[in-house]
Design an enzyme around this catalytic site. Structure first.
Site, PDB file in Angstrom:
ATOM      1  N   GLY A   1       3.578  -0.240  10.842  1.00 19.45           N
ATOM      2  CA  GLY A   1       3.309  -1.661  10.932  1.00 19.45           C
ATOM      3  C   GLY A   1       4.017  -2.456   9.848  1.00 19.45           C
ATOM      4  O   GLY A   1       4.882  -1.946   9.121  1.00 19.45           O
ATOM      5  N   ALA A   2       3.643  -3.720   9.733  1.00 14.63           N
ATOM      6  CA  ALA A   2       4.200  -4.610   8.705  1.00 14.63           C
ATOM      7  C   ALA A   2       3.030  -5.319   8.036  1.00 14.63           C
ATOM      8  O   ALA A   2       2.169  -5.874   8.717  1.00 14.63           O
ATOM      9  CB  ALA A   2       5.156  -5.623   9.328  1.00 14.63           C
TER      10      ALA A   2
ATOM     11  N   LYS B   1      10.000   1.296  13.130  1.00 23.04           N
ATOM     12  CA  LYS B   1       9.575   0.089  12.408  1.00 23.04           C
ATOM     13  C   LYS B   1       9.929  -1.083  13.317  1.00 23.04           C
ATOM     14  O   LYS B   1      10.975  -1.709  13.173  1.00 23.04           O
ATOM     15  CB  LYS B   1      10.310  -0.004  11.063  1.00 23.04           C
ATOM     16  CG  LYS B   1       9.960  -1.210  10.204  1.00 23.04           C
ATOM     17  CD  LYS B   1       8.703  -0.991   9.410  1.00 23.04           C
ATOM     18  CE  LYS B   1       8.484  -2.140   8.417  1.00 23.04           C
ATOM     19  NZ  LYS B   1       7.229  -1.979   7.651  1.00 23.04           N
TER      20      LYS B   1
ATOM     21  N   THR C   1       5.564   2.916   4.056  1.00 26.69           N
ATOM     22  CA  THR C   1       6.825   3.609   4.321  1.00 26.69           C
ATOM     23  C   THR C   1       6.894   4.932   3.581  1.00 26.69           C
ATOM     24  O   THR C   1       7.324   5.950   4.138  1.00 26.69           O
ATOM     25  CB  THR C   1       8.017   2.720   3.925  1.00 26.69           C
ATOM     26  OG1 THR C   1       7.974   1.504   4.682  1.00 26.69           O
ATOM     27  CG2 THR C   1       9.337   3.429   4.198  1.00 26.69           C
TER      28      THR C   1
ATOM     29  N   PRO D   1      -0.261  10.985  -5.756  1.00 25.17           N
ATOM     30  CA  PRO D   1      -0.364  10.449  -7.116  1.00 25.17           C
ATOM     31  C   PRO D   1       0.700   9.395  -7.364  1.00 25.17           C
ATOM     32  O   PRO D   1       1.697   9.311  -6.637  1.00 25.17           O
ATOM     33  CB  PRO D   1      -0.129  11.687  -7.986  1.00 25.17           C
ATOM     34  CG  PRO D   1       0.754  12.553  -7.153  1.00 25.17           C
ATOM     35  CD  PRO D   1       0.306  12.348  -5.730  1.00 25.17           C
TER      36      PRO D   1
ATOM     37  N   ALA E   1       0.810  -1.216   0.000  1.00 17.16           N
ATOM     38  CA  ALA E   1       0.000   0.000   0.000  1.00 17.16           C
ATOM     39  C   ALA E   1       0.846   1.270   0.000  1.00 17.16           C
ATOM     40  O   ALA E   1       0.360   2.341  -0.360  1.00 17.16           O
ATOM     41  CB  ALA E   1      -0.939   0.003   1.203  1.00 17.16           C
ATOM     42  N   GLY E   2       2.094   1.159   0.429  1.00 13.19           N
ATOM     43  CA  GLY E   2       2.963   2.333   0.483  1.00 13.19           C
ATOM     44  C   GLY E   2       3.096   2.949   1.858  1.00 13.19           C
ATOM     45  O   GLY E   2       3.238   4.161   1.994  1.00 13.19           O
TER      46      GLY E   2
END
Length: 228
Positions: free
Chosen positions: A118-119, A38, A17, A206, A14-15
């Site tokens: 999260g991970a 993290k 980071t 975007p 999902a992105g």
């Protein structure tokens, strides 16, 4: 007052980071002291200093409060697989209590904003008994959800939001991250999510050929999340 949030994603790609580093940079621009954590990462590269995860390194770089790598990412696994499987392969035990203790130690540093990434998705297991969702519960963190904008994202986003609420946590806001440049009807999907979500949209990122934290920070409005 120190603000603390858990960054969750609708799925692995999902992105999280990218958005987390963008949030950190946006807060840095406001003169805030920021920390990015993290707690557990799989998919790490062996180095002379030990295992290093690219996501954790990006958080370490983007934050204005400079912590050691071990403070940012205390639990690291080399194979890019689910954390509980990686731990089982190494004969190690993962627990939310242990991760929470590491986070609390790092959170003792003076900071205005702490983001705990999260991970994977919301229900990624730490073991057969608990999931990583237990960590924000223990730390009493509000949640920021990163929605990977692609086919199926509405279902993924709504299910994740429902799970967050079911776990007794507050969804403080969400970010739409366009991970698929070929997605059909992106505006209509975004409008649907805006209607169905009660939490505010913090930004629309975007699709980028060369994404960066600075570019993402330009897309995010922190005023709702962090009022002056």
């Amino acid at each position: 007052m120190k603000k603390r949030f858990f960054i969750a994603g609708t799925d692995t790609d999902a992105g999280k980071t990218l958005v987390t580093t963008g949030l950190l940079v946006a807060a840095n621009r406001k003169g805030m002291r920021t920390i990015g954590l993290k707690p557990v990462a799989a998919g790490c590269e062996p180095t002379a200093e030990g295992l290093r995860n690219s996501d954790a390194l990006q958080l370490q770089e983007a934050a204005s409060v400079k912590l050691s790598y071990e403070q940012v990412n205390p639990i690291a696994f080399e194979p890019p697989i689910a954390p509980h499987i990686a731990a089982a392969q190494e004969g190690r035990n993962l627990s939310a209590d242990r991760l929470a203790a590491y986070c609390r130690g790092a959170m003792m540093q003076p900071a205005d904003l702490v983001l705990v990434e999260g991970a994977g998705g919301w229900r990624v297991p730490l073991s057969m008994r608990e999931s990583l969702a237990r960590l924000p519960q223990l730390l009493e963190l509000d949640v920021i959800l990163v929605v990977g904008m692609k086919l199926g994202c509405i279902n993924h986003a709504i299910l994740t939001a429902e799970a967050i609420a079911r776990d007794g946590l507050r969804l403080a806001g969400w970010v739409a991250n366009h991970v698929d440049p070929e997605m059909s009807c992106p505006d209509e999907n975004l409008a649907t999510l805006e209607t169905l979500f009660r939490a505010p949209l913090l930004g629309r990122v975007p699709w980028m050929e060369a994404p960066s934290a600075d570019a993402v920070a330009d897309c995010i409005d922190l005023n709702t999340l962090l009022p002056e």
